[in-house]
Scaffold this motif. Structure first.
Motif, PDB file in Angstrom:
ATOM      1  N   SER A  66      57.861 -17.268 -25.534  1.00  0.00           N
ATOM      2  CA  SER A  66      56.403 -17.357 -25.597  1.00  0.00           C
ATOM      3  C   SER A  66      55.989 -18.173 -26.830  1.00  0.00           C
ATOM      4  N   ARG A  67      54.731 -18.568 -26.856  1.00  0.00           N
ATOM      5  CA  ARG A  67      54.205 -19.247 -28.053  1.00  0.00           C
ATOM      6  C   ARG A  67      54.305 -18.314 -29.264  1.00  0.00           C
ATOM      7  N   GLY A  68      54.085 -17.052 -29.035  1.00  0.00           N
ATOM      8  CA  GLY A  68      54.213 -16.076 -30.119  1.00  0.00           C
ATOM      9  C   GLY A  68      55.629 -16.037 -30.673  1.00  0.00           C
ATOM     10  N   ALA A  73      57.567 -18.809 -38.695  1.00  0.00           N
ATOM     11  CA  ALA A  73      57.143 -18.004 -39.844  1.00  0.00           C
ATOM     12  C   ALA A  73      58.346 -17.400 -40.562  1.00  0.00           C
ATOM     13  N   ALA A  74      59.355 -17.019 -39.808  1.00  0.00           N
ATOM     14  CA  ALA A  74      60.535 -16.388 -40.410  1.00  0.00           C
ATOM     15  C   ALA A  74      61.405 -17.386 -41.157  1.00  0.00           C
ATOM     16  N   ARG A  75      61.305 -18.669 -40.808  1.00  0.00           N
ATOM     17  CA  ARG A  75      62.240 -19.640 -41.384  1.00  0.00           C
ATOM     18  C   ARG A  75      61.598 -20.734 -42.218  1.00  0.00           C
ATOM     19  N   GLY A  77      53.960 -19.841 -18.467  1.00  0.00           N
ATOM     20  CA  GLY A  77      53.478 -20.241 -19.783  1.00  0.00           C
ATOM     21  C   GLY A  77      54.519 -20.238 -20.888  1.00  0.00           C
ATOM     22  N   LEU A  78      55.796 -20.167 -20.518  1.00  0.00           N
ATOM     23  CA  LEU A  78      56.839 -20.207 -21.539  1.00  0.00           C
ATOM     24  C   LEU A  78      56.905 -21.581 -22.183  1.00  0.00           C
TER      25      LEU A  78
END
Length: 164
Positions: free
Chosen positions: A97-99, A106-108, A75-76
């Protein structure tokens, strides 16, 4: 998905690379074919005559071509270090991962001048780059055309260098 068949067909591999503008090793290699509404490339891999024809995300095809058919097991997903969805440079890809991918964004996504803050959105940015490449009068003008197309998405003139 018959990835082994799609990756093993030399005509498909040649056709894939014909849609990629290869540039310097550290630069984004832009996809020149079809685009999704998220700015990712789309690619018809395989052959109608053999019944293996499939439309696949170009970066997934390219990642497996570079790293092997089982490279994204479990699932990568493919993360773009450059945050340019149409980029096909294997050096800019990282499995995760999707996470991981969501945390990257979110960080960028609020960094001034970053690709994720382009006012046109990812697909508009990708289309602008493709149009700039297509209208460049000569191969020598392509780099300047790409730079201008990327800069146009940040009207305030902000620029963010690659983070990795």
């Amino acid at each position: 998905m018959p990835w082994a068949v799609l990756l093993g067909d030399q005509d498909t591999v040649t056709r894939y690379w014909s849609h990629v503008l290869r540039r310097a090793a550290d630069a984004c290699w832009f996809w020149l074919g079809g685009l999704t509404d998220t700015g990712h490339g789309t690619f018809r891999a395989g052959s109608h005559t053999t019944g293996t024809s499939r439309v696949v995300p170009a970066h997934l095809y390219g990642y497996r071509l570079a790293h092997g058919v089982d490279a994204l097991a479990g699932g990568l997903v493919v993360r773009h270090r450059c945050d340019e969805p149409p980029c096909q440079n294997p050096a800019h890809w990282l499995a995760g991962s999707r996470g991981d991918n969501n945390r990257d964004a979110a960080a960028r996504r609020h960094l001034s001048g970053h690709p994720l803050t382009d006012v046109r959105g990812a697909a508009g940015r990708a289309r602008a780059v493709q149009a700039a490449i297509a209208t460049a009068a000569s191969p020598d003008e392509i780099e300047a055309a790409i730079a201008a197309a990327l800069a146009a998405g940040h009207p305030g003139g902000a620029h963010q260098d690659a983070l990795w």
